[in-house]
Design a protein around this motif. Structure first.
Motif, PDB file in Angstrom:
ATOM      1  N   UNK A 132       0.826  -1.206   0.000  1.00 52.24           N
ATOM      2  CA  UNK A 132       0.000   0.000   0.000  1.00 52.24           C
ATOM      3  C   UNK A 132       0.858   1.253   0.000  1.00 52.24           C
ATOM      4  N   UNK A 133       1.906   1.257   0.832  1.00 51.57           N
ATOM      5  CA  UNK A 133       2.826   2.394   0.884  1.00 51.57           C
ATOM      6  C   UNK A 133       3.632   2.498  -0.415  1.00 51.57           C
ATOM      7  N   UNK A 134       4.052   1.352  -0.940  1.00 51.42           N
ATOM      8  CA  UNK A 134       4.813   1.360  -2.196  1.00 51.42           C
ATOM      9  C   UNK A 134       3.977   1.921  -3.345  1.00 51.42           C
ATOM     10  N   UNK A 135       2.696   1.585  -3.362  1.00 48.42           N
ATOM     11  CA  UNK A 135       1.809   2.092  -4.409  1.00 48.42           C
ATOM     12  C   UNK A 135       1.688   3.610  -4.317  1.00 48.42           C
ATOM     13  N   UNK A 136       1.596   4.134  -3.100  1.00 51.19           N
ATOM     14  CA  UNK A 136       1.527   5.583  -2.930  1.00 51.19           C
ATOM     15  C   UNK A 136       2.790   6.261  -3.464  1.00 51.19           C
ATOM     16  N   UNK A 137       3.955   5.645  -3.178  1.00 57.52           N
ATOM     17  CA  UNK A 137       5.211   6.200  -3.674  1.00 57.52           C
ATOM     18  C   UNK A 137       5.285   6.161  -5.194  1.00 57.52           C
ATOM     19  N   UNK A 138       4.812   5.033  -5.779  1.00 60.09           N
ATOM     20  CA  UNK A 138       4.822   4.901  -7.234  1.00 60.09           C
ATOM     21  C   UNK A 138       3.935   5.951  -7.887  1.00 60.09           C
ATOM     22  N   UNK A 139       2.837   6.261  -7.221  1.00 60.68           N
ATOM     23  CA  UNK A 139       1.912   7.248  -7.754  1.00 60.68           C
ATOM     24  C   UNK A 139       2.540   8.642  -7.799  1.00 60.68           C
ATOM     25  N   UNK A 140       3.455   8.924  -6.850  1.00 61.23           N
ATOM     26  CA  UNK A 140       4.106  10.229  -6.806  1.00 61.23           C
ATOM     27  C   UNK A 140       5.297  10.315  -7.747  1.00 61.23           C
ATOM     28  N   UNK A 141       6.060   9.221  -7.840  1.00 56.62           N
ATOM     29  CA  UNK A 141       7.294   9.273  -8.635  1.00 56.62           C
ATOM     30  C   UNK A 141       7.608   7.891  -9.178  1.00 56.62           C
ATOM     31  N   UNK A 142       7.404   7.700 -10.498  1.00 51.39           N
ATOM     32  CA  UNK A 142       7.604   6.383 -11.104  1.00 51.39           C
ATOM     33  C   UNK A 142       9.076   6.014 -11.189  1.00 51.39           C
ATOM     34  N   UNK A 143       9.934   6.967 -11.498  1.00 55.41           N
ATOM     35  CA  UNK A 143      11.374   6.712 -11.587  1.00 55.41           C
ATOM     36  C   UNK A 143      12.115   7.734 -10.743  1.00 55.41           C
ATOM     37  N   UNK A 144      12.910   7.261  -9.799  1.00 55.75           N
ATOM     38  CA  UNK A 144      13.631   8.152  -8.894  1.00 55.75           C
ATOM     39  C   UNK A 144      14.945   8.605  -9.531  1.00 55.75           C
ATOM     40  N   UNK A 145      15.287   9.904  -9.398  1.00 57.81           N
ATOM     41  CA  UNK A 145      16.501  10.437 -10.012  1.00 57.81           C
ATOM     42  C   UNK A 145      17.445  11.062  -8.975  1.00 57.81           C
ATOM     43  N   UNK A 146      17.182  10.889  -7.691  1.00 53.26           N
ATOM     44  CA  UNK A 146      17.918  11.636  -6.674  1.00 53.26           C
ATOM     45  C   UNK A 146      18.888  10.784  -5.882  1.00 53.26           C
TER      46      UNK A 146
END
Length: 568
Positions: free
Chosen positions: A253-267
């Motif tokens: 559930x938490x991972x899905x929320x993160x995916x919804x905000x940022x599909x690919x991390x660049x930082x």
């Protein structure tokens, strides 16, 4: 929003859309929800619930907690013969006659097949459909979606299967069967946490399995998306063997929320990676690995990130190269049309010289005969690849595929195969082309034509028409003719040979019946043709007075060409 989801043909394109939309959140909410108004349906060791929304239907599969999955793979042939389970047969092709699936998972499907069929009939509506499940429930969701694909036509909306932490369900041949259709492959999206203990428990020998569809590897801070099955398997094996991760139950559930905000991390800083000689693809993969494996929080003691990124770079380059080289009949068809036009010009040129193009090519007396060879080879390679492509497709797609190309394939076979026959017999020592020298793709093209005729119940009968420009229907006519010429030599040497006489009489009848149906090019009557050479040797022994009556009057040749000769 759901209606747009089902129009994508590429999973790698569809995945970012799903993660950035509300679809992933809605899917996980349906899994985790305990809404009283959604009645779960029970079966043998299996539960499912259906959530109906205004523009979307979501089917969730769950498996009993006491379910103990075995790792044994069982073949589709075994299921058909011993369990009377035929539902996966539509995936089989001549190149992939069978494949294997997880025995425990498919057993759950078979045990609940009647109720699952009822479910299929209820969800066949106009709404877009998502089939989902967590853990082993995801494996069942994948197999159920495979069952749905059998009834998916070009005009129907496709289901989307979204799984969370699901074990793999089949071997490499199943992956190949599904991947033959980009439409089918794009129906599967798998969300995986590399920390998921379930993957470690359920796939102790992952090399026997092969993933299909698109995989999103995710952590608390980022994600990485792959559709290359070899790359996915490499990541799964690496994460399973990475004991530093420990055994966890990730919060999807938490991972899905993160995916919804940022599909690919660049930082991320690429900790532990040597980028001195890194390519852009290698650096990009390394960046995504850091996101997917959560490198900010801990070092992975058993994973060499640099080596893993290099390995994935090799696999991705190979995958992209294969996609570029993938045979596309439509793109190359115009080039093939030019080559066929070259053959038409060559055929007319030969005829103007009083000799058919078969005999002209056989003698190779001019540069024109050499000039046509490149077109001959290109056409053969094209159609050989085309036949192989059709045979690799699932049965339902293969039928539509070959029907589309039937007319062009028939013209090619009738035009080009005679030249390979000419080459074969020009060597002088060769016999029995049809059994020993014929390329398989010619036989397959001929078989498709016969199957099409039977399906349409279409018969040419004794239709008479102008046949001046036709190609001989039976592309092996020339091989049969060459065999008859060889037999004539035996007949002269042996004086009386009943077996040879019988074969020659059989060929004589074959020629007459082919002429009677107006299926032979009138080029055979040209003075320098191999056919006339055969007739001049054989006519004294002719046993069929009807062919002799036709051949003994040259005016009949013109009448045949114009379609005005009446065969008794």
């Amino acid at each position: 929003m759901g209606c747009y989801l089902l129009t994508f043909n590429s999973g790698i394109v569809q995945a970012p859309f799903v993660t950035s939309s509300s679809l992933l959140s809605k899917t996980w909410d349906a899994i985790s929800s305990r809404d009283e108004d959604v009645v779960p349906h029970g079966g043998r060791g299996l539960f499912w619930k259906v959530r109906e929304e205004s523009d979307l239907t979501i089917v969730v599969f769950e498996v009993r907690n006491d379910f103990d999955p075995q790792q044994k793979l069982v073949s589709s042939s075994y299921l058909k013969e011993n369990n009377n389970f035929h539902r996966f047969e539509f995936l089989c092709t001549k190149k992939i006659p069978e494949f294997s699936v997880n025995e425990s998972a498919v057993s759950l499907v078979i045990d609940n097949l009647e109720k699952l069929d009822e479910l299929k009939s209820k969800i066949n509506s106009s709404h877009p459909l998502i089939v989902t499940g967590h853990g082993v429930g995801g494996a069942i969701a994948s197999l159920f979606t495979v069952l749905l694909l059998d009834s998916i036509g070009s005009g129907k909306k496709r289901p989307l299967c979204i799984t969370f932490g699901s074990p793999l369900v089949g071997d490499k041949r199943l992956q190949q069967a599904i991947s033959r259709s980009s439409t089918w492959s794009s129906c599967f999206l798998h969300v995986v946490s590399c920390k998921d203990s379930l993957l470690k428990k359920l796939n102790p020998h992952p090399s026997a399995y092969m993933p299909f569809g698109t995989f999103i590897f995710c952590s608390d801070t980022g994600s990485s998306c792959f559709e290359n099955p070899e790359s996915v398997l490499e990541l799964l094996v690496s994460s399973i063997n990475d004991q530093s991760q420990g055994f966890e139950v990730p919060d999807y559930g938490k991972l899905v929320q993160n995916l919804n905000r940022k599909a690919i991390c660049r930082d991320f800083n690429l900790q532990g990676m040597n980028l001195t000689h890194s390519t852009s693809l290698n650096a990009s993969i390394g960046l995504q690995l850091c996101a997917a494996l959560d490198m900010q929080k801990q070092q992975h003691q058993n994973i060499d990130i640099t080596a893993l990124a290099t390995k994935l770079e090799e696999l991705e380059n190979k995958f992209m190269s294969q996609k570029k080289e993938k045979f596309d009949p439509s793109k190359k068809l115009n080039i093939m049309k030019i080559d066929m036009a070259n053959f038409e010009l060559y055929k007319k040129l030969c005829k103007s010289q009083g000799i058919g193009y078969y005999d002209c090519f056989k003698k190779e007396a001019s540069t024109d005969d050499q000039d046509v060879i490149p077109s001959q080879k290109r056409l053969r390679n094209y159609w050989s690849d085309m036949v192989e492509e059709a045979e690799m497709k699932p049965q339902t797609e293969a039928a539509a595929f070959r029907t589309r190309w039937l007319f062009a394939g028939t013209n090619y076979r009738r035009m080009v195969e005679p030249l390979y026959i000419a080459e074969y017999y020009a060597k002088g020592l060769c016999k029995d082309y049809e059994a020993k020298g014929r390329s398989r793709h010619y036989a397959v093209l001929e078989k498709w034509l016969e199957e099409d005729k039977k399906q349409k119940a279409d018969s040419n009968g004794n239709t008479r028409k102008n046949v001046e420009s036709i190609l001989t229907f039976d592309s092996c006519f020339w091989a049969k003719l060459e065999e008859a010429l060889l037999l004539c030599g035996q007949l002269e040497n042996l004086k009386e040979n009943k077996e040879v006489e019988g074969k020659l009489l059989e060929f004589e009848k074959y020629v007459y019946e082919s002429l009677k149906r107006y299926e032979v090019s009138p080029e055979i009557f040209l003075k320098g043709s191999s056919y006339m050479s055969w007739w001049n040797k054989y006519k004294g022994s002719a046993g069929n007075h009807r062919l002799a009556s036709f051949m003994n009057n040259p005016q009949h040749f013109d009448q045949y060409t114009e379609g005005t000769y009446f065969f008794p």
